[in-house]
Motif scaffolding. Structure first.
Motif, PDB file in Angstrom:
ATOM      1  N   VAL A 129       0.821  -1.210   0.000  1.00  0.00           N
ATOM      2  CA  VAL A 129       0.000   0.000   0.000  1.00  0.00           C
ATOM      3  C   VAL A 129       0.858   1.264   0.000  1.00  0.00           C
ATOM      4  O   VAL A 129       0.573   2.223  -0.732  1.00  0.00           O
ATOM      5  CB  VAL A 129      -0.953   0.016   1.214  1.00  0.00           C
ATOM      6  CG1 VAL A 129      -1.832   1.255   1.177  1.00  0.00           C
ATOM      7  CG2 VAL A 129      -1.812  -1.230   1.232  1.00  0.00           C
ATOM      8  N   GLU A 130       1.893   1.285   0.823  1.00  0.00           N
ATOM      9  CA  GLU A 130       2.726   2.487   0.913  1.00  0.00           C
ATOM     10  C   GLU A 130       3.382   2.817  -0.423  1.00  0.00           C
ATOM     11  O   GLU A 130       3.506   3.986  -0.804  1.00  0.00           O
ATOM     12  CB  GLU A 130       3.792   2.298   1.994  1.00  0.00           C
ATOM     13  CG  GLU A 130       3.219   2.268   3.407  1.00  0.00           C
ATOM     14  CD  GLU A 130       4.301   2.141   4.459  1.00  0.00           C
ATOM     15  OE1 GLU A 130       5.354   2.781   4.307  1.00  0.00           O
ATOM     16  OE2 GLU A 130       4.099   1.382   5.422  1.00  0.00           O
ATOM     17  N   SER A 131       3.795   1.786  -1.142  1.00  0.00           N
ATOM     18  CA  SER A 131       4.400   2.016  -2.460  1.00  0.00           C
ATOM     19  C   SER A 131       3.361   2.524  -3.450  1.00  0.00           C
ATOM     20  O   SER A 131       3.644   3.395  -4.274  1.00  0.00           O
ATOM     21  CB  SER A 131       5.033   0.717  -2.984  1.00  0.00           C
ATOM     22  OG  SER A 131       6.111   0.319  -2.162  1.00  0.00           O
ATOM     23  N   ALA A 153      -5.092  -1.985   2.835  1.00  0.00           N
ATOM     24  CA  ALA A 153      -5.077  -0.547   3.128  1.00  0.00           C
ATOM     25  C   ALA A 153      -5.926  -0.251   4.358  1.00  0.00           C
ATOM     26  O   ALA A 153      -7.029  -0.772   4.510  1.00  0.00           O
ATOM     27  CB  ALA A 153      -5.591   0.230   1.931  1.00  0.00           C
ATOM     28  N   ASN A 154      -5.398   0.617   5.240  1.00  0.00           N
ATOM     29  CA  ASN A 154      -6.187   1.020   6.399  1.00  0.00           C
ATOM     30  C   ASN A 154      -6.980   2.287   6.069  1.00  0.00           C
ATOM     31  O   ASN A 154      -6.901   2.818   4.959  1.00  0.00           O
ATOM     32  CB  ASN A 154      -5.281   1.233   7.626  1.00  0.00           C
ATOM     33  CG  ASN A 154      -4.206   2.283   7.388  1.00  0.00           C
ATOM     34  OD1 ASN A 154      -4.446   3.300   6.743  1.00  0.00           O
ATOM     35  ND2 ASN A 154      -3.016   2.046   7.923  1.00  0.00           N
ATOM     36  N   ALA A 155      -7.742   2.749   7.037  1.00  0.00           N
ATOM     37  CA  ALA A 155      -8.634   3.886   6.796  1.00  0.00           C
ATOM     38  C   ALA A 155      -7.858   5.142   6.407  1.00  0.00           C
ATOM     39  O   ALA A 155      -8.272   5.891   5.507  1.00  0.00           O
ATOM     40  CB  ALA A 155      -9.478   4.148   8.039  1.00  0.00           C
ATOM     41  N   ASP A 156      -6.737   5.395   7.065  1.00  0.00           N
ATOM     42  CA  ASP A 156      -5.941   6.588   6.758  1.00  0.00           C
ATOM     43  C   ASP A 156      -5.385   6.521   5.336  1.00  0.00           C
ATOM     44  O   ASP A 156      -5.366   7.526   4.617  1.00  0.00           O
ATOM     45  CB  ASP A 156      -4.787   6.729   7.748  1.00  0.00           C
ATOM     46  CG  ASP A 156      -5.256   7.136   9.140  1.00  0.00           C
ATOM     47  OD1 ASP A 156      -6.385   7.669   9.240  1.00  0.00           O
ATOM     48  OD2 ASP A 156      -4.515   6.912  10.105  1.00  0.00           O
ATOM     49  N   GLN A 157      -4.924   5.345   4.947  1.00  0.00           N
ATOM     50  CA  GLN A 157      -4.365   5.190   3.599  1.00  0.00           C
ATOM     51  C   GLN A 157      -5.451   5.363   2.537  1.00  0.00           C
ATOM     52  O   GLN A 157      -5.219   5.995   1.497  1.00  0.00           O
ATOM     53  CB  GLN A 157      -3.687   3.827   3.472  1.00  0.00           C
ATOM     54  CG  GLN A 157      -2.411   3.722   4.303  1.00  0.00           C
ATOM     55  CD  GLN A 157      -1.903   2.305   4.441  1.00  0.00           C
ATOM     56  OE1 GLN A 157      -2.668   1.336   4.453  1.00  0.00           O
ATOM     57  NE2 GLN A 157      -0.590   2.158   4.548  1.00  0.00           N
TER      58      GLN A 157
END
Length: 255
Positions: free
Chosen positions: A179-181, A213-217
């Motif tokens: 997700v971060e990428s 993915a979490n809510a913030d992402q």
């Protein structure tokens, strides 16, 4: 937590072989059987807990040259508050495991070399070496290492900045659902000197569709989608203004 317990948490649960069968295999030099025996004695799986026996079989596996054993003991010696000589020995063991192409050994070494204050002094802090080790871990499939390598090239950490190489690593991680990428790629393509909004939109949507993915992402990805939408509307408006078409006609087209 006891040091040996701490290290064995690094080892996934192995097959549930019978203790007697494992002992026979271990006596014949089977390092995997030795590691499983170590685990069984440590946690009391099918046998009475015995930390001395757990340590014995772990060290016996190390003596065979098994890279997993070298890795586990290397993690122990570098991850606990031990002496400088223990830390140095841990580095050596991790390097031995890495030489046998154990991905986690490359990645752990990379983490050590990019952490200020590793060991008793800062002499292990070397971002260039950290990136080299991370790339080797990435080549062997560690997704976190792909992301780190991508970000390092983009930021010029341990190397000269190189967006092309950075994008390659981030995309490799992104295609593995990191997700971060995916977020980093969306942000890159929308904010570069020559934006590529449709490519950015693809990566933002990938985040929204990613179960990891979490809510913030997801929220950040939605903000990115709105930015893309705004950019495309601006491009459309500019095209209409440049066209010279009557405003009423432009309105009908927008509708």
């Amino acid at each position: 937590m006891h040091r040996l317990v701490w290290i064995m948490w690094c080892l996934p649960l192995l097959a549930n072989g019978q203790v007697s069968d494992l002992q026979q295999s271990a006596a014949k030099g089977d390092a995997k059987a030795m590691l499983e025996l170590s685990e069984k004695y440590l946690f009391g799986f099918g046998v009475a807990e015995n930390e001395d026996s757990a340590a014995y079989w772990l060290n016996t596996a190390l003596a065979t040259g098994d890279p997993e054993a070298a890795y586990l003991i290397g993690v122990l010696k570098t991850g606990m508050d031990l002496s400088a000589s223990d830390f140095k020995e841990g580095i050596t063991l991790l390097e031995q495991a890495a030489e046998k192409e154990l991905p986690s050994a490359y990645w752990t070494l990379s983490e050590i070399y990019r952490t200020i204050g590793s060991g008793s002094t800062d002499r292990y802090y070397d971002l260039t070496k950290a990136l080299d080790l991370a790339e080797k871990a990435a080549e062997l499939g560690i997704v976190e290492a792909m992301r780190y390598s991508g970000n390092a090239y983009m930021a010029g950490s341990g190397t000269e900045p190189n967006d092309s190489i950075g994008i390659v690593w981030l995309e490799k991680a992104g295609f593995k659902d990191d997700v971060e990428s995916q977020l980093a790629l969306g942000n890159h393509y929308i904010s570069r000197t020559s934006p590529q909004p449709f490519v950015a939109l693809t990566w933002y949507r990938a985040v929204n569709d990613n179960r990891r993915a979490n809510a913030d992402q997801r929220s950040l990805a939605k903000i990115g989608v709105h930015e893309v939408d705004h950019m495309l509307r601006e491009v459309q408006n500019h095209a209409f203004r440049a066209s010279g078409l009557p405003e009423a006609f432009q309105y009908q087209i927008r509708k």
